[in-house]
Design an enzyme around this catalytic site. Sequence first.
Site, PDB file in Angstrom:
ATOM      1  N   GLY A   1       0.835  -1.198   0.000  1.00  0.00           N
ATOM      2  CA  GLY A   1       0.000   0.000   0.000  1.00  0.00           C
ATOM      3  C   GLY A   1       0.868   1.244   0.000  1.00  0.00           C
ATOM      4  CD  GLU A   2       4.199   2.492   2.987  1.00  0.00           C
ATOM      5  OE1 GLU A   2       4.441   1.932   4.070  1.00  0.00           O
ATOM      6  OE2 GLU A   2       5.098   2.901   2.211  1.00  0.00           O
ATOM      7  N   GLY A   3       0.862   3.747  -1.607  1.00  0.00           N
ATOM      8  CA  GLY A   3       1.028   4.385  -2.900  1.00  0.00           C
ATOM      9  C   GLY A   3       2.226   3.854  -3.669  1.00  0.00           C
TER      10      GLY A   3
END
Length: 352
Positions: free
Chosen positions: A317-319
């Site tokens: 995740g996180e980008g």
Amino acid sequence: MSLLQEALSKIKPIDNSLTQKIQARLDNLTKPQGSLGRLEEFAMRYCLIKNTLEPKLKNKAIFTFAGDHGVADEGVSAFPKEVTPQMVFNFLRGGAGINVIARHVGADVVVVDIGVDYEFTDAAGLIKKKVNKGTKNIAKGPAMSKDEAVEALEVGIELANEYAKNGYDIFGTGDMGIANTTPSSAIVAAISGKSVEAITGRGTGINDSLFNNKVAVIKKAIEINKPDKSNPIDVLAKLGGYEIAGIAGLIIGGAANRIPVVIDGFISTAGALIATQLEPKIKDYIFMAHKSVEAGHQAMLDIIGQRPFVDLNLRLGEGTGSALGIGLIECGVKILTEMATFGDAGVSTSVQ
């Protein structure tokens, strides 16, 4: 008219009138036609979204929305919710995975506190847009009110509008929120109608006991809340998260401003699912960066009707995935704009 309604009303179908001219340019580059595969597709789609034959891709922003979840109290994650603010501080220091990959592709990381159960002081790179200090426990009732869901959606729209005015060319989505694969899985199950067992994954790497508990919690949440699958905001409010809503809003705002939005993995795709259920035309403005290892991701991709760029077994995740995706789109755009044509290079186009 609310900000949400206004943004949705601005989303127009993609104008395909430039398709033949873009294709002609791609076909006249010094390569066999179609030999750069999906990179050519990315260039084509980017140009059509921007409605230009002379695309530029310079200013890039990845928005990492952070929020906590009441359902963490049910023991569905391998990590405590205190990790959410700790990771926000890590983002702000530049030490997280998203920071490393964003630096690699030349993208800014915008960290958004949309629902963390922690009061941050002002910090460079942090945008404070807290709707509430985390959602309520979906195993006991709705995650948030309808008004809170709309407010969180409009946070994302406001950011899209602001960064569009500041000249950004492309957005990426990201998330941080301990236990957020649980509400994301619940959203997938509610909208797809698939069994909870089929669409639930192991998130941060939970063991069999925690996984079985997670499945039971999701089933309970759906049974108690009875989300209306025909009403995306109802599904979001009853089962979702503030960061999921913020991501959905950013996607809506991006489409309203004709800015491509690159979607990260499972959590971001839950936001994309809500956005595209609200307005199906949005699917033509988004790029799915990768296929997550989370079990329900493919179900969402099928509903949205998009094929991911890569499958790298990512689940952070996180980008991080959207940062990689932005790099691939930029590569496609540079091929279109910087590669020589047969005429430029004096290369023959026929076999002698």
